[in-house]
Design an enzyme around this catalytic site. Structure first.
Site, PDB file in Angstrom:
ATOM      1  N   SER A  39       0.801  -1.223   0.000  1.00  0.00           N
ATOM      2  CA  SER A  39       0.000   0.000   0.000  1.00  0.00           C
ATOM      3  C   SER A  39       0.836   1.276   0.000  1.00  0.00           C
ATOM      4  O   SER A  39       0.334   2.346  -0.350  1.00  0.00           O
ATOM      5  CB  SER A  39      -0.927   0.018   1.213  1.00  0.00           C
ATOM      6  OG  SER A  39      -0.198  -0.114   2.419  1.00  0.00           O
ATOM      7  N   ASP A 327      -2.994   7.817   8.455  1.00  0.00           N
ATOM      8  CA  ASP A 327      -3.966   6.953   9.119  1.00  0.00           C
ATOM      9  C   ASP A 327      -3.213   6.011  10.052  1.00  0.00           C
ATOM     10  O   ASP A 327      -2.068   6.273  10.393  1.00  0.00           O
ATOM     11  CB  ASP A 327      -4.830   6.203   8.097  1.00  0.00           C
ATOM     12  CG  ASP A 327      -4.016   5.285   7.184  1.00  0.00           C
ATOM     13  OD1 ASP A 327      -2.844   5.004   7.506  1.00  0.00           O
ATOM     14  OD2 ASP A 327      -4.545   4.847   6.147  1.00  0.00           O
ATOM     15  N   HIS A 330      -0.278   4.396   7.506  1.00  0.00           N
ATOM     16  CA  HIS A 330       0.409   5.023   6.369  1.00  0.00           C
ATOM     17  C   HIS A 330       0.880   6.447   6.642  1.00  0.00           C
ATOM     18  O   HIS A 330       0.245   7.179   7.394  1.00  0.00           O
ATOM     19  CB  HIS A 330      -0.530   5.019   5.149  1.00  0.00           C
ATOM     20  CG  HIS A 330      -1.018   3.658   4.800  1.00  0.00           C
ATOM     21  ND1 HIS A 330      -2.272   3.201   5.179  1.00  0.00           N
ATOM     22  CD2 HIS A 330      -0.414   2.639   4.146  1.00  0.00           C
ATOM     23  CE1 HIS A 330      -2.415   1.958   4.756  1.00  0.00           C
ATOM     24  NE2 HIS A 330      -1.307   1.587   4.135  1.00  0.00           N
TER      25      HIS A 330
END
Length: 362
Positions: A39, A327, A330
């Site tokens: 991600s 978040d 990340h």
């Protein structure tokens, strides 16, 4: 009069060149960037996985991305894949799953991004929810075949040898291990588990090499124990040391692997970025780097904004540039940009044996 005019023209030329050096930073350094990972580098592949719940194609993600639109990037704006492409003077490589299966090799010449949120070195990490690294390499094999068919073997090999292959992987495997049962950890002690990751990675990187890659830019894992999700589990809100120790072991293992590959394959070059070392400095000396919040996520709900993910009902901070984390896992766009700059231009102990700018120039 003529001499004054000539002098004025020279001054103007210098100013124009200086300006171009700023706006055209890194232009034309390599022909393409091919990205593998999780991600931290996904630019929209998971948007195309209908059954996956690991997605970021909704607000408040993308609030600082051009157009203020969620694109599938796990963050408030650009990520490492965007910044590295930008520094190399190229557009961001498109997500592989966004390219039509009927496309010819021209769709792949400028680069492709295979990264997938949730992906790991191991196929078992978030299985059925993402594109595991082995599957990403399968997709790249298809791209390789298309390039050879259209360009011819020699031209395709030359193109790929000059391109940069970025790998950002490993965090999800270790987070799963840290969160697993004590019984599982007894069966597979920490060092043994890390060794198994590096062993798998050995075969995976060699497979990419055998498919034409010669310049590897490996982005090591960060101090994963310091992300808000892991801090929230500690009463003191401190970093999870077990997770951070694993990241150090993994980065050492990958460094050794890359060194051995460079020895075995004389035409292979690499750059390794120690994300843990760089990011820990931000966390330990936040004011020095312009940060004010190192523990809590900018977007989320609950303690440290890390009990509930960044979803449309979550709140998000107004001062995103002074938060390290967007978040519960990340980094913010600011953090990603700073880390990418270090990987691109700095030297040991952060990045070695060369930085990405030097790798591109080979």
């Amino acid at each position: 009069m003529a001499s004054k005019l000539t002098c004025s023209c020279l001054v103007l030329l210098v100013l124009v060149c200086m300006g171009c050096g700023i706006c055209c930073y890194g232009e034309g350094m390599v022909p393409a960037v091919y990205v593998f990972g999780d991600s931290l580098a996904d630019v929209g592949n998971n948007n195309h996985l209908d059954l996956s719940i690991i997605k970021a194609d909704f607000p408040h993600n993308g609030v600082d991305y051009p157009g203020r639109k969620a694109t599938g990037r796990f963050g408030n704006g650009k990520n490492s894949a965007d910044f590295l492409a930008e520094k190399l003077g190229l557009p961001t490589s498109p997500p592989y799953l966004s390219i039509s299966s009927n496309s010819n090799a021209s769709a792949f010449v400028d680069g492709v991004n295979f990264a997938s949120g949730g992906a790991g070195v191991l196929d078992s990490t978030n299985s059925d929810q993402c594109i595991a690294l082995n599957k990403q390499i399968d997709y790249y094999s298809t791209v390789y075949g298309a390039l050879v068919q259209q360009l011819g073997s020699d031209q395709a090999q030359s193109h790929l040898a000059k391109s940069i292959f970025v790998i950002v992987i490993g965090s999800n495997d270790m987070l799963h291990y840290v969160k697993s049962s004590s019984q599982n950890k007894l069966k597979s002690p920490q060092q043994q588990f890390v060794d198994s990751l590096v062993s798998s990675l050995d075969g995976q990187l060699k497979r990419i090499y055998n498919l034409g890659a010669r310049k590897f830019a490996f982005i090591g894992t960060g101090p994963i124990g310091c992300c808000p999700s892991m801090r929230k589990q500690n009463k003191t809100e401190g970093c999870n040391q077990e997770a951070n120790d694993m990241s150090v072991l993994y980065n050492k293992g990958v460094t050794s692997l890359l060194q051995n590959m460079a020895t075995d394959f004389g035409d292979m070059s690499y750059s390794f970025f120690d994300t843990s070392l760089a990011l820990l400095e931000y966390i330990q000396q936040p004011a020095t780097y312009g940060f004010a919040e190192v523990k809590a996520a900018c977007c989320g709900l609950g303690d440290l904004n890390a009990k509930i993910a960044c979803i449309p009902i979550s709140t998000y901070c107004a001062n995103r540039s002074d938060h390290i984390f967007w978040d519960f896992y990340h980094p913010t766009e600011t953090t990603a940009g700073m880390l990418s700059s270090t990987a691109f231009d700095e030297s040991a102990p952060y990045v070695y044996p060369m930085n990405i700018r030097q790798l591109a120039a080979l």
